[in-house]
Scaffold this motif. Structure first.
Motif, mmCIF file in Angstrom:
data_model
loop_
_atom_site.group_PDB
_atom_site.id
_atom_site.type_symbol
_atom_site.label_atom_id
_atom_site.label_comp_id
_atom_site.label_asym_id
_atom_site.label_seq_id
_atom_site.Cartn_x
_atom_site.Cartn_y
_atom_site.Cartn_z
ATOM 1 N N SER A 21 2.331 9.572 -5.659
ATOM 2 C CA SER A 21 2.543 10.938 -5.163
ATOM 3 C C SER A 21 3.900 11.505 -5.564
ATOM 4 O O SER A 21 4.049 12.711 -5.740
ATOM 5 N N LYS A 22 4.906 10.633 -5.724
ATOM 6 C CA LYS A 22 6.232 11.080 -6.137
ATOM 7 C C LYS A 22 6.388 11.120 -7.656
ATOM 8 O O LYS A 22 7.408 11.600 -8.171
ATOM 9 N N GLY A 23 5.403 10.605 -8.368
ATOM 10 C CA GLY A 23 5.475 10.579 -9.819
ATOM 11 C C GLY A 23 6.561 9.669 -10.357
ATOM 12 O O GLY A 23 7.178 9.966 -11.390
ATOM 13 N N LEU A 24 6.788 8.532 -9.702
ATOM 14 C CA LEU A 24 7.848 7.616 -10.114
ATOM 15 C C LEU A 24 7.335 6.617 -11.143
ATOM 16 O O LEU A 24 6.188 6.176 -11.083
ATOM 17 N N ASP B 257 0.831 -1.206 0.000
ATOM 18 C CA ASP B 257 0.000 0.000 0.000
ATOM 19 C C ASP B 257 0.864 1.253 0.000
ATOM 20 O O ASP B 257 0.587 2.217 -0.723
ATOM 21 N N ALA B 258 1.919 1.251 0.819
ATOM 22 C CA ALA B 258 2.789 2.423 0.907
ATOM 23 C C ALA B 258 3.526 2.651 -0.394
ATOM 24 O O ALA B 258 3.616 3.783 -0.886
ATOM 25 N N ARG B 259 4.072 1.589 -0.967
ATOM 26 C CA ARG B 259 4.828 1.745 -2.214
ATOM 27 C C ARG B 259 3.935 2.246 -3.342
ATOM 28 O O ARG B 259 4.312 3.150 -4.099
ATOM 29 N N ASP B 260 2.732 1.678 -3.459
ATOM 30 C CA ASP B 260 1.811 2.115 -4.513
ATOM 31 C C ASP B 260 1.433 3.586 -4.342
ATOM 32 O O ASP B 260 1.432 4.357 -5.306
ATOM 33 N N SER B 261 1.107 3.966 -3.103
ATOM 34 C CA SER B 261 0.695 5.341 -2.838
ATOM 35 C C SER B 261 1.833 6.336 -3.073
ATOM 36 O O SER B 261 1.651 7.375 -3.718
ATOM 37 N N LEU B 262 3.016 6.002 -2.562
ATOM 38 C CA LEU B 262 4.146 6.921 -2.680
ATOM 39 C C LEU B 262 4.642 7.036 -4.115
ATOM 40 O O LEU B 262 5.095 8.117 -4.541
#
Length: 280
Positions: free
Chosen positions: A106-109, A98-103
């Motif tokens: 948000s970081k545009g990676l 969940d954290a990796r998907d969300s970040l």
């Protein structure tokens, strides 16, 4: 931390035991899972936020591996049950995803960069490591008791990430040394995953990483200990396994820098000598 540990709740008649120090720079309270998964998810989120930045340092792509635990098959690091460790792994794996998907959003990676951040474990102290049982080398019929196998069981759920399985090598010059033990480890782990080949969706066998190598405790201060690395390299070459990281075996002062983490781990021998150990 002690305030987040479930130790007191699980030992209501002897809460004081939670503050007892262990011989591995650890306390009993830190060998139990967290009592508040919401706070734990927030900790995982902040950890993933930091680690994502390490997947590209100065324009240089790199894989980053987050191990879920350290030697849960040793009571120095885990004093709860096998079932509770699996629950801890699942909770942490879901929080990681969940954290990796969300970040990443948000970081545009880009997806390929996000995929460089891996999650797995459990960094078992032995390839045959088990919880709740005597850690004897298992036979084929006992493979289901391996903690590494149990993670594979958990990861049949596609939401539970298991990008790699990791364990540590404590290989004395007796009992076959690195060659015999690496062969046993790979054979046992591969056999464990064969049974999942027909699952739906298909189960992808994870990478196998040895994230520490060590001689037996009594050998660590002897010249023999350094020679184990040559045997380990040879054992890996026999199985056509790639060495992911190669570290210096030079003696280092305890204040030596590990640079950006590419040199494995430091260990202090009984003579006080620090060695840089490679991680594979």
């Amino acid at each position: 931390p002690q305030w987040l540990s479930s130790c007191a709740e699980k030992n209501p008649d002897d809460v004081a035991v939670c503050a007892v120090p262990l011989g591995c720079n650890n306390y009993v309270y830190s060998t139990f899972p967290p009592k508040d998964w919401g706070i734990w998810r927030a900790i995982v989120y902040e950890t993933v936020d930091v680690l994502l930045d390490l997947t590209d340092k100065g324009g240089s792509p790199r894989d980053v591996y987050l191990e879920s635990a350290n030697e849960p098959d040793a009571t120095c690091y885990w004093n709860d049950t096998h079932a509770h460790f699996l629950d801890y792994y699942k909770q942490t794996a879901l929080a990681f995803s969940d954290a990796r998907d969300s970040l990443c959003v948000s970081k545009g990676l880009l997806p390929e960069r996000c995929a460089r951040l891996k999650f797995g474990g459990p960094a078992a102290s032995l390839w045959s490591g088990r919880i709740d049982t005597t850690p004897d080398a298992p036979t084929a019929s006992l493979c289901e008791e391996l903690i590494t196998y149990a993670l594979a069981e958990a990861a049949i759920d596609p939401r539970v990430r298991l990008d790699f399985v990791s364990f540590h090598g404590f290989w004395p010059s007796t009992a076959g040394g690195p060659r015999s033990n690496i062969s046993k480890a790979l054979n046992a782990i591969n056999a464990s995953y064969v049974s999942h080949a027909g699952t739906t969706p298909p189960f992808a066998a994870p990478k196998v990483l040895i994230t520490e190598w060590n001689g037996a405790d009594a050998e660590r201060a002897q010249p023999r200990h350094a020679a184990l690395i040559a045997e380990t390299y040879y054992a890996f070459s026999e199985h056509d396994l790639r060495l992911n990281v190669i570290a210096s075996l030079d003696q280092q002062a305890s204040t030596s820098s590990l640079d950006d983490g590419d040199f494995g781990l430091l260990v202090t021998t009984p003579l006080g000598i620090d060695w840089r150990r490679p991680a594979f």
